[in-house]
Design a protein around this motif. Sequence first.
Motif, PDB file in Angstrom:
ATOM      1  N   VAL A  33       0.836  -1.206   0.000  1.00 49.41           N
ATOM      2  CA  VAL A  33       0.000   0.000   0.000  1.00 49.41           C
ATOM      3  C   VAL A  33       0.871   1.256   0.000  1.00 49.41           C
ATOM      4  O   VAL A  33       2.010   1.246   0.461  1.00 49.41           O
ATOM      5  CB  VAL A  33      -0.964   0.034   1.210  1.00 49.41           C
ATOM      6  N   ASP A  34       0.320   2.323  -0.521  1.00 51.76           N
ATOM      7  CA  ASP A  34       1.040   3.597  -0.552  1.00 51.76           C
ATOM      8  C   ASP A  34       0.977   4.313   0.788  1.00 51.76           C
ATOM      9  O   ASP A  34       1.861   5.106   1.119  1.00 51.76           O
ATOM     10  CB  ASP A  34       0.454   4.508  -1.632  1.00 51.76           C
ATOM     11  N   GLY A  35      -0.080   4.035   1.542  1.00 49.96           N
ATOM     12  CA  GLY A  35      -0.223   4.709   2.824  1.00 49.96           C
ATOM     13  C   GLY A  35      -1.289   4.064   3.684  1.00 49.96           C
ATOM     14  O   GLY A  35      -2.009   3.156   3.243  1.00 49.96           O
ATOM     15  N   VAL A  36      -1.374   4.539   4.917  1.00 56.18           N
ATOM     16  CA  VAL A  36      -2.336   4.015   5.877  1.00 56.18           C
ATOM     17  C   VAL A  36      -3.060   5.181   6.542  1.00 56.18           C
ATOM     18  O   VAL A  36      -2.576   6.314   6.565  1.00 56.18           O
ATOM     19  CB  VAL A  36      -1.654   3.129   6.939  1.00 56.18           C
ATOM     20  N   VAL A  37      -4.235   4.857   7.088  1.00 55.85           N
ATOM     21  CA  VAL A  37      -5.122   5.852   7.678  1.00 55.85           C
ATOM     22  C   VAL A  37      -5.518   5.370   9.062  1.00 55.85           C
ATOM     23  O   VAL A  37      -6.067   4.271   9.200  1.00 55.85           O
ATOM     24  CB  VAL A  37      -6.388   6.030   6.805  1.00 55.85           C
ATOM     25  N   PHE A  38      -5.206   6.148  10.095  1.00 54.08           N
ATOM     26  CA  PHE A  38      -5.588   5.743  11.444  1.00 54.08           C
ATOM     27  C   PHE A  38      -5.688   6.969  12.347  1.00 54.08           C
ATOM     28  O   PHE A  38      -5.320   8.080  11.961  1.00 54.08           O
ATOM     29  CB  PHE A  38      -4.608   4.710  12.035  1.00 54.08           C
ATOM     30  N   GLY A  39      -6.183   6.747  13.555  1.00 58.45           N
ATOM     31  CA  GLY A  39      -6.268   7.811  14.555  1.00 58.45           C
ATOM     32  C   GLY A  39      -6.547   7.199  15.912  1.00 58.45           C
ATOM     33  O   GLY A  39      -7.368   6.283  16.026  1.00 58.45           O
TER      34      GLY A  39
END
Length: 218
Positions: A90-96
């Motif tokens: 993957v090019d990137g990840v999304v979290f919080g």
Amino acid sequence: MLLKEYCAENYTCLPAAIANGASRIELCDNLSVGGTTPSTGVIEESLSYAGEKEVPLMTMIRPRGGDFIYNDIELRIMETDLIEAKKLGVDGVVFGCLTPNNWLDEEALERLIAAAEGLQITFHMAFDQIPVAQQYEAIDWLSEHGVTRILTHGGPNGTTIQENLEHLRELINYANHRLTILPGGGITAENTEDLAKQLGVNEVHGTKIISLPEKDAE
């Protein structure tokens, strides 16, 4: 040129979204609860297709719906899912991650940021749970720790994006290109260009920012 990040639930609409102008994909499962981590198979097939079209793909890392306060087991799950997504390419990840008093869970974030080394990182709309007065400090912390962008509606659930334009401008000006403030929530194919112009941004996010053929949008 305006970059339209399309929030895709699984693989289903991804080809149609790319064909109709999506220039980056945020890949999720379970959008009814705000998005959770998609399966390895979904990531793999989505990456294969998006890669052929040279469209970057960001993968949601979120183990469940609900709040953004995670215990140790949930963090281990997130770290494992992140590492697996990274292996797939993957090019990137999304979290919080947040604390019970709605501040950044710095320890949890440092752990996930370390695992995501080499990837783009988006801090998702958990940002909107942070009290407005502390959001500027949160931008400082996230930019200093290598986060690429913050996805934000600019206000609480139930408000329109138009109501939040002034605050979004303040966040964009404060970030000052240290990271990208990515507006989302209530942005549609009809208002995308106008909102981007009003905010002075070149990236927007949403599930409806692309006009899909009716059979693909169902």
